[in-house]
Design an enzyme around this catalytic site. Sequence first.
Site, PDB file in Angstrom:
ATOM      1  N   GLU A 120     -23.840  36.875 -25.414  1.00  0.00           N
ATOM      2  CA  GLU A 120     -23.158  35.595 -25.612  1.00  0.00           C
ATOM      3  C   GLU A 120     -24.172  34.525 -25.994  1.00  0.00           C
ATOM      4  O   GLU A 120     -25.329  34.569 -25.550  1.00  0.00           O
ATOM      5  CB  GLU A 120     -22.414  35.181 -24.342  1.00  0.00           C
ATOM      6  CG  GLU A 120     -21.320  36.164 -23.936  1.00  0.00           C
ATOM      7  CD  GLU A 120     -20.596  35.734 -22.656  1.00  0.00           C
ATOM      8  OE1 GLU A 120     -21.000  34.715 -22.057  1.00  0.00           O
ATOM      9  OE2 GLU A 120     -19.631  36.411 -22.264  1.00  0.00           O
ATOM     10  N   HIS A 122     -15.712  32.775 -23.056  1.00  0.00           N
ATOM     11  CA  HIS A 122     -16.041  32.875 -21.619  1.00  0.00           C
ATOM     12  C   HIS A 122     -15.539  31.643 -20.865  1.00  0.00           C
ATOM     13  O   HIS A 122     -16.286  30.973 -20.144  1.00  0.00           O
ATOM     14  CB  HIS A 122     -17.549  33.037 -21.425  1.00  0.00           C
ATOM     15  CG  HIS A 122     -17.904  33.715 -20.126  1.00  0.00           C
ATOM     16  ND1 HIS A 122     -18.967  34.554 -19.996  1.00  0.00           N
ATOM     17  CD2 HIS A 122     -17.315  33.669 -18.893  1.00  0.00           C
ATOM     18  CE1 HIS A 122     -19.044  35.001 -18.747  1.00  0.00           C
ATOM     19  NE2 HIS A 122     -18.042  34.480 -18.057  1.00  0.00           N
TER      20      HIS A 122
END
Length: 635
Positions: free
Chosen positions: A495, A518
């Site tokens: 990420e 997220h």
Amino acid sequence: MESVPSKPLKYFVFDFDSTFTQVEALDVLCEIALKDDPKREGILSEVKRITNSCMNGEISFRESLESRLALLPAHQDHLPALVKELKKSVSPSFERNREFFSNFSDRIYVVSNGFKDFILPVTQEYDIADDHVFANEFTFDAEGNITGFDASNLLSTDEGKVAVIRALDLNGDVYVIGDGYNDYKIKAAGFANKFYAFTENIERGSVIDKADHITPSLDEFLYLNKMNTAISYPKNRIKVLLLENIHPDAARRLKEEGYQVETHDAALDEAELAEKIKSVSVLGIRSKTQVTANVLENANRLLAIGAFCIGTNQIDLTACSKKGIAVFNAPYSNTRSVVELAIGEIIMLMRGITDKSSGMHRGMWGKSAKNSNEIRGKKLGIVGYGNIGSQLSVLAENMGMDVYYYDIVDKLALGNATKCNSLEELLGQVDVVTLHVDGRAENKQFFGADDFAAMKPGALFLNLSRGSVVDVAILKEHILTGRIRGAAVDVFPTEPKSNEEEFVSDLRELPNVILTPHIGGSTEEAQENIGEFVPGKIMEYINTGSSFLSVNFPNVQLPLLQNAHRLMHIHHNRPGVLANISQVLLKYHINVVGQYLKTNEDIGYVIIDIDKAYSDDVIKELRAIENTIRFRVLF
């Protein structure tokens, strides 16, 4: 034999406004006197401007006093209300250190440009004798209106504080603690050994520049002068580093506690964090920051880590335990937010909403009921029946879904949910699979080719748990073939560290796939809850030693420390450590008033409350016990 010369006595001179109290008394008096005046805000603003100009040394004190009183339509009947407010506004560190004022009352002076009329009722409660308080005095007319001040009083002049200390002729070392330029003048005139700029309530740059020391609290002043009795270590020396845009409430709470707080919006890489952490006592992170063993090698001051999220797999818990660092997370605070996102995404996927919406934005009118279904009557399979999975179970059932669940730990079903004895049993019969497992190392690619193959053709798939638990390449393959009808993914193996970095994933541009950055727990409500909960656990640990709900420490819930000193001994869980601690206490005849012990497989945590009187040698010997990881003293 020559006699050893005695050390000079120490005298302590305190300012009152914005030092002894958190406020400027004349400002508060103005607020009280102008309560119902329509011009109140304008007058208050002007009074505060004049006050600050004087404190910064920009105008003379006499000028500021005359100007403020001219704006102040006050009466002697306003003074009791003012005194009441001032007693509630005593600086927290002064309130904590009442014992200091009692013990040194004969050497403590309050020298203020304020007024005895409201100062004496406050200082009397701290055992400061009236004849040790020097301040101005109001003048009143026959009706009790405040008309001005006694112009013959030295403290109504610019050099009044200097004149008072000169006249006292204190035979010893004089320490001045205050927030204003007039306090510094005592040192500048040669009548004080040191000037401490007191910044607990206000910071004035022009005053700080002149100070020998900056003291953010009375605790700091007493610590510097080895006189601390109320707390063992000044909270302003505890440095907190908060990363990844943690909710501002967390910083606010920690600052209010007195800690130094530094915040960063993004995560730091390993090298950056390894350097930054050297001076940090408390670290706050979310999911992107990796707290590795290499980072922790540099964390010699670190007491606690707060994970402002549910998972802690980004933290090397074993290394933390070996260094005596307690780790806390927020296992419940964002549960509802994740559950609501899961419910919303199931509905969106069942209706194919994202593709329809994208088509509309491109001008396509795709009205059709094909592959658009209600969730009522559909079977939901929950993999992982913890806090999130179980709450999702309840909400989904209330919306008409039939719920099945699987967990490696035996969990009691909520509502009418059906427990499955294996993952395969669940996958073969449900219309929606949603993962809610943790990120431990053994769960890496937990859900792979065999699991996707075991799912019903046309089923939906959700992963709102951890990016590492799913084989993304296999998921993409099944979406492209149509075997998986749609997916929602909130977490990814890799990420971006910040919003400025590009998100790269094989799942981009796939049909009926919802990708979110997220944000399962990223609602204002959840982040506010986490911003309250995690700092609360950290402060409780630092202030009392309580490790309740720590993810790596033995859980000990402790009573408040009262009239004792608390010794906290963290050690490797080896035989004989507790016996060695007891032998040291017995050797020095230490009276134990409370004792608490818990262990886990790695470490032991002993908390002992003892009487205040003991030798420094006790502490040295307890620190030296074999297998000691960390030792702290609280009082």
